[in-house]
Design a protein around this motif. Sequence first.
Motif, PDB file in Angstrom:
ATOM      1  N   ASP A 141      -5.195 -32.985  20.414  1.00 40.85           N
ATOM      2  CA  ASP A 141      -5.061 -33.324  21.835  1.00 40.85           C
ATOM      3  C   ASP A 141      -6.053 -32.513  22.672  1.00 40.85           C
ATOM      4  O   ASP A 141      -6.663 -33.042  23.617  1.00 40.85           O
ATOM      5  CB  ASP A 141      -3.623 -33.050  22.283  1.00 40.85           C
ATOM      6  CG  ASP A 141      -3.420 -33.274  23.769  1.00 40.85           C
ATOM      7  OD1 ASP A 141      -3.451 -34.444  24.193  1.00 40.85           O
ATOM      8  OD2 ASP A 141      -3.238 -32.281  24.495  1.00 40.85           O
ATOM      9  N   CYS A 142      -6.230 -31.224  22.335  1.00 44.33           N
ATOM     10  CA  CYS A 142      -7.214 -30.398  23.039  1.00 44.33           C
ATOM     11  C   CYS A 142      -8.623 -30.970  22.874  1.00 44.33           C
ATOM     12  O   CYS A 142      -9.407 -31.012  23.837  1.00 44.33           O
ATOM     13  CB  CYS A 142      -7.184 -28.964  22.514  1.00 44.33           C
ATOM     14  SG  CYS A 142      -5.718 -28.014  22.969  1.00 44.33           S
ATOM     15  N   ARG A 185      -9.070 -34.088  24.979  1.00 46.78           N
ATOM     16  CA  ARG A 185      -9.170 -33.790  26.416  1.00 46.78           C
ATOM     17  C   ARG A 185     -10.406 -32.947  26.739  1.00 46.78           C
ATOM     18  O   ARG A 185     -10.629 -32.603  27.899  1.00 46.78           O
ATOM     19  CB  ARG A 185      -7.907 -33.065  26.882  1.00 46.78           C
ATOM     20  CG  ARG A 185      -6.672 -33.944  26.911  1.00 46.78           C
ATOM     21  CD  ARG A 185      -5.464 -33.227  27.528  1.00 46.78           C
ATOM     22  NE  ARG A 185      -4.958 -32.133  26.700  1.00 46.78           N
ATOM     23  CZ  ARG A 185      -5.107 -30.851  26.969  1.00 46.78           C
ATOM     24  NH1 ARG A 185      -5.780 -30.467  28.045  1.00 46.78           N
ATOM     25  NH2 ARG A 185      -4.605 -29.928  26.156  1.00 46.78           N
ATOM     26  N   GLN A 186     -11.180 -32.595  25.736  1.00 40.23           N
ATOM     27  CA  GLN A 186     -12.427 -31.835  25.920  1.00 40.23           C
ATOM     28  C   GLN A 186     -12.187 -30.539  26.702  1.00 40.23           C
ATOM     29  O   GLN A 186     -12.830 -30.255  27.706  1.00 40.23           O
ATOM     30  CB  GLN A 186     -13.479 -32.692  26.635  1.00 40.23           C
ATOM     31  CG  GLN A 186     -13.875 -33.935  25.856  1.00 40.23           C
ATOM     32  CD  GLN A 186     -14.921 -34.759  26.584  1.00 40.23           C
ATOM     33  OE1 GLN A 186     -14.799 -35.030  27.784  1.00 40.23           O
ATOM     34  NE2 GLN A 186     -15.965 -35.161  25.868  1.00 40.23           N
ATOM     35  N   VAL A 187     -11.251 -29.743  26.208  1.00 43.56           N
ATOM     36  CA  VAL A 187     -10.869 -28.533  26.943  1.00 43.56           C
ATOM     37  C   VAL A 187     -11.987 -27.494  26.975  1.00 43.56           C
ATOM     38  O   VAL A 187     -11.929 -26.550  27.773  1.00 43.56           O
ATOM     39  CB  VAL A 187      -9.582 -27.908  26.345  1.00 43.56           C
ATOM     40  CG1 VAL A 187      -8.420 -28.885  26.417  1.00 43.56           C
ATOM     41  CG2 VAL A 187      -9.807 -27.426  24.919  1.00 43.56           C
ATOM     42  N   ASP A 212      -5.008 -24.424  24.828  1.00 41.43           N
ATOM     43  CA  ASP A 212      -6.224 -24.602  25.645  1.00 41.43           C
ATOM     44  C   ASP A 212      -6.861 -23.249  25.961  1.00 41.43           C
ATOM     45  O   ASP A 212      -8.064 -23.038  25.750  1.00 41.43           O
ATOM     46  CB  ASP A 212      -5.898 -25.285  26.978  1.00 41.43           C
ATOM     47  CG  ASP A 212      -5.318 -26.674  26.838  1.00 41.43           C
ATOM     48  OD1 ASP A 212      -4.583 -26.911  25.862  1.00 41.43           O
ATOM     49  OD2 ASP A 212      -5.605 -27.513  27.701  1.00 41.43           O
ATOM     50  N   GLN A 261     -10.478 -21.683  24.793  1.00 39.26           N
ATOM     51  CA  GLN A 261     -11.478 -21.356  25.820  1.00 39.26           C
ATOM     52  C   GLN A 261     -11.891 -19.887  25.737  1.00 39.26           C
ATOM     53  O   GLN A 261     -13.080 -19.560  25.857  1.00 39.26           O
ATOM     54  CB  GLN A 261     -10.910 -21.686  27.204  1.00 39.26           C
ATOM     55  CG  GLN A 261     -10.770 -23.191  27.456  1.00 39.26           C
ATOM     56  CD  GLN A 261      -9.812 -23.529  28.583  1.00 39.26           C
ATOM     57  OE1 GLN A 261      -9.229 -22.636  29.204  1.00 39.26           O
ATOM     58  NE2 GLN A 261      -9.650 -24.817  28.864  1.00 39.26           N
TER      59      GLN A 261
END
Length: 590
Positions: A50-51, A54-56, A161, A165
Amino acid sequence: MQVHEKAVSRRFQLILIKPSHYDDDGYVIRWWRAMIPSNSLAALYGIAADCAERQVLGPDVEIDIKVIDETNTRVDIPKLLGLLKRHDNFGLVALVGVQSNQYPRALDIARPFRAAGVPVSMGGFHVSGCLSMLDGEAVELNACREMGISMFAGEAEGRLDAVLQDAASGSLKPVYNFMNDLPGIGGTPVPFLRRENIQHTLGLSSSFDAGRGCPYQCSFCTIINVQGRKSRFRSADDVEKLVRMNWAQGIHKFFITDDNFARNRDWEAIFDRLIDLKENHGIPLGLMIQVDTLCHKIPNFIEKSKRAGVTRVFIGLENVNPDNLTAAKKNQNKITEYRKMLLAWKAQGIMTLAGYILGFPADTPESIRRDIKIIQQELPLDVIEFFVLTPLPGSEDHQTLWKKGVAMEKDLNIYDVEHVCTAHEKMTKQEWEAIYQEAWSLYYSPAHVKTLLRRAVATGVPIASLVKILVSFATTVPLENVHPLQSGLLRLKHPSESRPGIKPRHPLLFWPLFAKETIVKHVKLASVILSMSYDAFRISRDPASKNYSDKALTPVEEDEEEKLELFTMTAGGNAAVNHVRKVAKLTKTG
């Protein structure tokens, strides 16, 4: 008009690894096909996918996800280091669902990655349990700090997320602690694994949790201190979504990992949805669930289990001596309900498995032998999984001993509920270890296996499926010296997977010895398979088997408390019966 593909400047390598642990000879426990799928990996992969979607990490960064379950796949560290080097170490190695017995192996996996400057994070029951119950440094947590491994405590829904990051920006925090802020799981990314990972499990099975948390207070349990005592649930829509995702790749067998699915407030809505998928949409579901000993009192629960596709049910029986259950704060288990509950599952032709813990305060080798005999004669159980009572880090038992300074084994690798890790008042370490080994041969004796097969035919339990399970549980401990839940098909070893500090064998010596060992084990295994299969064939063809009955299969009688040793052989058993009678009398009077 030309359509230009999205420009991707970098590819972040996310490597999810579920570590195994070392056997007594110092080699990683790994199989060609492992028995149990990893729900931790499925949950983390679902969140990570899912991350990525969503291109986190930004529109110009793709996240490549690699999944490795070390119980069935070799962790080829040089190859993984090469992959990361090609991407300038732009990535993260995440050690997933690490239990206490897997912690030493997890550290050994992490070491070469950290030496190469690769970010590493570790989560799971060991880190979460220790940060929840101890002082934040106990039980070797400082090994992570010294190596620069980021520790993640809690659950990853809504939190991954930030970790990704931070890893991408080179600012991974030493600790991410969410133990006081456990997330809801309804509507979050569902557990999922690609078929390429699932194909390494026996029977092509996957797993998912429909709920987390447990309201009970069992002192030996880590779940209540890691997942909390407040239950959180997935919706029927969530479950349907994950079932359809798996069915699209041909997967239809699942282990629902809820510690107690019978206490899931949405059990009926979930079962109704699964029944619809099975009966109206042609998905041939096969499920294993875990329940408590009072599940039969829930109207329609067992009947709907059958329709939803439940073929096996695991019951946390733990013990037949109420004195031991009280000592472990497992007062919800009522031995007066054991037979009613088990017979209710038998009436649906569903295989019953039970966990049974050895080493409670009242246990002695003699009492354990007596209790196993009582179980064989009076309880209609198919399979028993024996465990050594272990003060697992994260449990109340461990916290109590730790605070009192009571000696416990220092090697976390043996905190696998099959090794003795602390002293017992009535048994020496040698006696405790010996009765654990003996318990398997006592319960799975050739005579009792035949009884189990006769009961299966009489109650409609699929005999071929039962034979497969009985073979595994009767042979794994004596042949492989590991618990059946850690077992699989065809043990694999590699010289590179020996534990640091153990002198590795030269390949010219290692491979011939491993080949000989494998051949000897499989000759013995083949003998058991042939013998048990012959017995099953003969019993299933015997017309008398359909009408077979014994004390365990006899319907519950009003006066059985005075006849069965289950109730008469312990002081706690007598007290439990007297309590039930007193309650019944007061209820009737009222």
